[in-house]
Design a protein around this motif. Sequence first.
Motif, PDB file in Angstrom:
ATOM      1  N   PRO A 158       0.818  -1.233   0.000  1.00 27.92           N
ATOM      2  CA  PRO A 158       0.000   0.000   0.000  1.00 27.92           C
ATOM      3  C   PRO A 158       0.842   1.269   0.000  1.00 27.92           C
ATOM      4  O   PRO A 158       0.513   2.242  -0.697  1.00 27.92           O
ATOM      5  CB  PRO A 158      -0.831  -0.130   1.282  1.00 27.92           C
ATOM      6  CG  PRO A 158      -0.921  -1.604   1.515  1.00 27.92           C
ATOM      7  CD  PRO A 158       0.416  -2.145   1.093  1.00 27.92           C
ATOM      8  N   GLN A 159       1.918   1.275   0.758  1.00 28.68           N
ATOM      9  CA  GLN A 159       2.783   2.453   0.818  1.00 28.68           C
ATOM     10  C   GLN A 159       3.627   2.584  -0.456  1.00 28.68           C
ATOM     11  O   GLN A 159       3.821   3.685  -0.985  1.00 28.68           O
ATOM     12  CB  GLN A 159       3.702   2.368   2.038  1.00 28.68           C
ATOM     13  CG  GLN A 159       2.984   2.470   3.376  1.00 28.68           C
ATOM     14  CD  GLN A 159       2.256   1.189   3.774  1.00 28.68           C
ATOM     15  OE1 GLN A 159       2.736   0.087   3.486  1.00 28.68           O
ATOM     16  NE2 GLN A 159       1.112   1.324   4.429  1.00 28.68           N
ATOM     17  N   ALA A 162       1.645   3.928  -3.344  1.00 25.55           N
ATOM     18  CA  ALA A 162       1.277   5.342  -3.196  1.00 25.55           C
ATOM     19  C   ALA A 162       2.395   6.292  -3.594  1.00 25.55           C
ATOM     20  O   ALA A 162       2.167   7.509  -3.681  1.00 25.55           O
ATOM     21  CB  ALA A 162       0.849   5.618  -1.752  1.00 25.55           C
ATOM     22  N   MET A 201      -3.701  -6.496  -2.612  1.00 28.13           N
ATOM     23  CA  MET A 201      -3.257  -5.203  -2.102  1.00 28.13           C
ATOM     24  C   MET A 201      -2.955  -4.239  -3.248  1.00 28.13           C
ATOM     25  O   MET A 201      -3.274  -3.049  -3.167  1.00 28.13           O
ATOM     26  CB  MET A 201      -2.027  -5.399  -1.212  1.00 28.13           C
ATOM     27  CG  MET A 201      -2.315  -6.204   0.041  1.00 28.13           C
ATOM     28  SD  MET A 201      -0.827  -6.749   0.900  1.00 28.13           S
ATOM     29  CE  MET A 201      -0.414  -5.301   1.830  1.00 28.13           C
ATOM     30  N   LYS A 204      -6.280  -3.085  -4.715  1.00 24.83           N
ATOM     31  CA  LYS A 204      -6.921  -2.100  -3.834  1.00 24.83           C
ATOM     32  C   LYS A 204      -6.255  -0.739  -3.966  1.00 24.83           C
ATOM     33  O   LYS A 204      -6.912   0.315  -3.881  1.00 24.83           O
ATOM     34  CB  LYS A 204      -6.857  -2.583  -2.379  1.00 24.83           C
ATOM     35  CG  LYS A 204      -7.624  -1.697  -1.415  1.00 24.83           C
ATOM     36  CD  LYS A 204      -7.651  -2.288  -0.011  1.00 24.83           C
ATOM     37  CE  LYS A 204      -8.437  -1.400   0.946  1.00 24.83           C
ATOM     38  NZ  LYS A 204      -8.457  -1.976   2.318  1.00 24.83           N
ATOM     39  N   ALA A 205      -4.938  -0.754  -4.211  1.00 27.11           N
ATOM     40  CA  ALA A 205      -4.190   0.508  -4.364  1.00 27.11           C
ATOM     41  C   ALA A 205      -4.308   1.076  -5.770  1.00 27.11           C
ATOM     42  O   ALA A 205      -3.817   2.174  -6.030  1.00 27.11           O
ATOM     43  CB  ALA A 205      -2.725   0.275  -4.018  1.00 27.11           C
TER      44      ALA A 205
END
Length: 252
Positions: A158-159, A162, A201, A204-205
């Motif tokens: 997730p990070q 981003a 994941m 979702k991102a």
Amino acid sequence: MSRNRLKTGLAEKRPMAGIWLSLDAPAATEIAAGSGADWLLIDMEHSATGLDSVVHHLRAAMAGPVEPVVRVPSAEPVMVKRLLDLGARSLMFPMIDSAADAARVVSYTRYPPHGMRGLSMTTRANNYGRNPDYLTGHVDDLCVIVQVETPQAVAAIPQIAAVPGVDAIFVGPADLSAAMGHLGGAQHPEAQALIDQARDMAAKAGKPIGILGFGTDLARGYVARGFDFVAVAGDSWLLARQMDAIIASMKT
């Protein structure tokens, strides 16, 4: 729309099939370019391919409508600068474990003030100074792919996703399974479960995710499981298996 065929295909959510090239044979790259593959991976991490030969692979890839991706041997700025100057516009970075790692490699691909890429005004990338729009438009064609190859890297997706400038994520199943204690066991249920978590994941991102999956059954299975781009075969893998098969057929 970007001229980068892989980046465009991923944006259009088309499954993208690739071929992994590790023989350092531009003729193999030229053959692969005409195969109908969507992308080719020119591997510098686990092969003898060096900087001097990459440009020959990039030229050979022009034989077909395919996007060449170069996997750098390590994430360091001088190699990245030189590859970009040679005209590579899709780069894969191995062993990215955190958002900080991802931000660092993205910075290698951008000119100041957005990054730390050094500037040369006469390179293959800008048609030896003939393309005045390169400095302002090259980022549109860049595709930065980061590899997640450890459990901590998967947890950080997730990070990582981003980070501005990260275009896609790629799972390295062999290293991931080895880091989990399953050396040589990429198909171990625990490794496959974590691979599915990585896919979820990334989805979702909102980031495309790819994986190595040599062979029709494995590759089709990964596409069915939601992976966006899959390396379906490799040059050395194909050569070894086809040689073995034809010799075995003659000895039976």
